[in-house]
Design a protein around this motif. Structure first.
Motif, PDB file in Angstrom:
ATOM      1  N   SER A  50       0.820  -1.216   0.000  1.00  0.00           N
ATOM      2  CA  SER A  50       0.000   0.000   0.000  1.00  0.00           C
ATOM      3  C   SER A  50       0.851   1.263   0.000  1.00  0.00           C
ATOM      4  CB  SER A  50      -0.944  -0.008   1.199  1.00  0.00           C
ATOM      5  OG  SER A  50      -0.202  -0.037   2.399  1.00  0.00           O
ATOM      6  N   GLU A  51       2.109   1.133   0.347  1.00  0.00           N
ATOM      7  CA  GLU A  51       3.011   2.283   0.384  1.00  0.00           C
ATOM      8  C   GLU A  51       3.960   2.313  -0.807  1.00  0.00           C
ATOM      9  OE1 GLU A  51       4.779   2.011   4.230  1.00  0.00           O
ATOM     10  OE2 GLU A  51       2.845   2.149   5.226  1.00  0.00           O
ATOM     11  N   GLY A  52       3.806   1.375  -1.740  1.00  0.00           N
ATOM     12  CA  GLY A  52       4.642   1.350  -2.936  1.00  0.00           C
ATOM     13  C   GLY A  52       5.792   0.384  -2.805  1.00  0.00           C
ATOM     14  N   PRO A  53       6.611   0.338  -3.762  1.00  0.00           N
ATOM     15  CA  PRO A  53       6.599   1.146  -4.972  1.00  0.00           C
ATOM     16  C   PRO A  53       5.715   0.536  -6.055  1.00  0.00           C
ATOM     17  CG  PRO A  53       8.540  -0.246  -5.012  1.00  0.00           C
ATOM     18  CD  PRO A  53       7.826  -0.515  -3.701  1.00  0.00           C
ATOM     19  N   ALA A  54       5.334   1.368  -7.020  1.00  0.00           N
ATOM     20  CA  ALA A  54       4.634   0.874  -8.201  1.00  0.00           C
ATOM     21  C   ALA A  54       5.655   0.135  -9.070  1.00  0.00           C
ATOM     22  CB  ALA A  54       4.017   2.032  -8.976  1.00  0.00           C
ATOM     23  N   LEU A  55       5.204  -0.899  -9.740  1.00  0.00           N
ATOM     24  CA  LEU A  55       6.098  -1.705 -10.565  1.00  0.00           C
ATOM     25  C   LEU A  55       6.106  -1.214 -12.010  1.00  0.00           C
ATOM     26  CD1 LEU A  55       5.133  -5.212  -9.174  1.00  0.00           C
ATOM     27  CD2 LEU A  55       7.269  -3.979  -8.794  1.00  0.00           C
ATOM     28  N   GLY A  56       7.256  -1.218 -12.597  1.00  0.00           N
ATOM     29  CA  GLY A  56       7.410  -0.810 -13.983  1.00  0.00           C
ATOM     30  C   GLY A  56       7.795  -1.976 -14.869  1.00  0.00           C
ATOM     31  N   ASN A  57       7.360  -3.176 -14.496  1.00  0.00           N
ATOM     32  CA  ASN A  57       7.695  -4.343 -15.314  1.00  0.00           C
ATOM     33  C   ASN A  57       6.457  -5.196 -15.539  1.00  0.00           C
ATOM     34  OD1 ASN A  57       7.331  -6.021 -13.026  1.00  0.00           O
ATOM     35  ND2 ASN A  57       9.443  -5.705 -12.414  1.00  0.00           N
ATOM     36  N   MET A  58       6.644  -6.249 -16.297  1.00  0.00           N
ATOM     37  CA  MET A  58       5.573  -7.209 -16.508  1.00  0.00           C
ATOM     38  C   MET A  58       6.175  -8.599 -16.559  1.00  0.00           C
ATOM     39  SD  MET A  58       4.384  -6.432 -20.360  1.00  0.00           S
ATOM     40  CE  MET A  58       4.964  -7.369 -21.719  1.00  0.00           C
ATOM     41  N   GLU A  59       5.314  -9.581 -16.369  1.00  0.00           N
ATOM     42  CA  GLU A  59       5.744 -10.974 -16.460  1.00  0.00           C
ATOM     43  C   GLU A  59       4.643 -11.784 -17.111  1.00  0.00           C
ATOM     44  OE1 GLU A  59       6.189 -12.961 -12.498  1.00  0.00           O
ATOM     45  OE2 GLU A  59       5.763 -10.961 -11.732  1.00  0.00           O
ATOM     46  N   ASN A  73      10.985  -4.049 -18.997  1.00  0.00           N
ATOM     47  CA  ASN A  73      10.303  -2.983 -18.267  1.00  0.00           C
ATOM     48  C   ASN A  73       9.285  -2.268 -19.143  1.00  0.00           C
ATOM     49  OD1 ASN A  73      11.588  -3.405 -15.861  1.00  0.00           O
ATOM     50  ND2 ASN A  73      13.221  -1.955 -16.275  1.00  0.00           N
ATOM     51  N   LEU A  74       8.253  -1.757 -18.497  1.00  0.00           N
ATOM     52  CA  LEU A  74       7.264  -0.902 -19.148  1.00  0.00           C
ATOM     53  C   LEU A  74       7.869   0.503 -19.281  1.00  0.00           C
ATOM     54  CD1 LEU A  74       4.259  -2.004 -16.921  1.00  0.00           C
ATOM     55  CD2 LEU A  74       4.665  -2.691 -19.294  1.00  0.00           C
ATOM     56  N   LYS A  88      -2.120  -8.004 -32.015  1.00  0.00           N
ATOM     57  CA  LYS A  88      -1.082  -8.787 -31.347  1.00  0.00           C
ATOM     58  C   LYS A  88      -0.294  -7.953 -30.349  1.00  0.00           C
ATOM     59  CE  LYS A  88      -0.762 -12.985 -33.244  1.00  0.00           C
ATOM     60  NZ  LYS A  88      -0.512 -14.190 -32.526  1.00  0.00           N
ATOM     61  N   TYR A  89      -0.890  -6.842 -29.883  1.00  0.00           N
ATOM     62  CA  TYR A  89      -0.190  -5.934 -28.990  1.00  0.00           C
ATOM     63  C   TYR A  89      -0.947  -5.808 -27.673  1.00  0.00           C
ATOM     64  CZ  TYR A  89       2.221  -4.642 -33.255  1.00  0.00           C
ATOM     65  OH  TYR A  89       2.947  -4.683 -34.408  1.00  0.00           O
ATOM     66  N   ILE A  90      -0.183  -5.765 -26.579  1.00  0.00           N
ATOM     67  CA  ILE A  90      -0.761  -5.535 -25.258  1.00  0.00           C
ATOM     68  C   ILE A  90      -0.671  -4.051 -24.963  1.00  0.00           C
ATOM     69  CG2 ILE A  90      -0.543  -5.991 -22.793  1.00  0.00           C
ATOM     70  CD1 ILE A  90       0.564  -8.743 -23.542  1.00  0.00           C
ATOM     71  N   GLN A  91      -1.813  -3.427 -24.726  1.00  0.00           N
ATOM     72  CA  GLN A  91      -1.863  -2.003 -24.391  1.00  0.00           C
ATOM     73  C   GLN A  91      -2.199  -1.894 -22.906  1.00  0.00           C
ATOM     74  OE1 GLN A  91      -1.354   0.579 -26.664  1.00  0.00           O
ATOM     75  NE2 GLN A  91      -0.788  -1.035 -28.069  1.00  0.00           N
ATOM     76  N   SER A  92      -1.372  -1.161 -22.192  1.00  0.00           N
ATOM     77  CA  SER A  92      -1.562  -1.027 -20.753  1.00  0.00           C
ATOM     78  C   SER A  92      -1.405   0.423 -20.373  1.00  0.00           C
ATOM     79  CB  SER A  92      -0.540  -1.916 -20.034  1.00  0.00           C
ATOM     80  OG  SER A  92      -0.855  -2.085 -18.696  1.00  0.00           O
ATOM     81  N   GLY A  93      -2.245   0.907 -19.490  1.00  0.00           N
ATOM     82  CA  GLY A  93      -2.087   2.294 -19.069  1.00  0.00           C
ATOM     83  C   GLY A  93      -3.300   2.829 -18.390  1.00  0.00           C
TER      84      GLY A  93
END
Length: 93
Positions: A50-59, A73-74, A88-93
C-alpha cells in the motif's frame, strides 16, 4: 493472481471443476492488470504494498510450462490501470 502483498497464483480448471495453487509470480502485484495473448497470461505493473513502490515491469505465465517469466520494463510504473490486447499488442495504461 497476486493480491495484497502476494505473489500467489490460483488456477481454476473449468473442465475439471477444480482449483489449485500455481507457481508464485516473480513480484508481489497488488492492483496489477492482465491480458491473455497466444495462450499466455501477461501481468503488467501493480504495486508491491500500500506504500509502494509501483512496478514498472511485466511478467508472463505459460500454462504449458507452469512458470512465470519476468519480461522487459514498461515505459513507466503503473498500478490500478487497464490492460487489453489489440491485434497482437498488449496495451496497458
Amino acid at each position: 493472481m497476486g493480491g495484497a502483498y502476494a505473489r500467489a497464483t490460483t488456477i481454476y480448471d473449468p473442465d475439471k471443476g477444480n482449483i489449485k495453487a500455481g507457481p508464485n509470480m516473480n513480484h508481489s502485484r497488488q492492483f496489477c492488470s492482465a491480458a491473455i495473448l497466444d495462450g499466455k497470461i501477461y501481468a503488467t505493473g501493480g504495486i508491491v504494498s500500500s506504500e509502494g513502490p509501483a512496478l514498472g515491469n511485466m511478467e508472463t505465465f505459460d500454462p504449458c510450462t507452469n512458470t512465470w517469466t519476468l519480461l522487459q520494463n514498461l515505459p513507466c510504473p503503473l498500478f490500478r490501470h487497464g490492460c487489453v490486447v489489440i491485434k497482437k499488442y498488449i496495451q496497458s495504461g
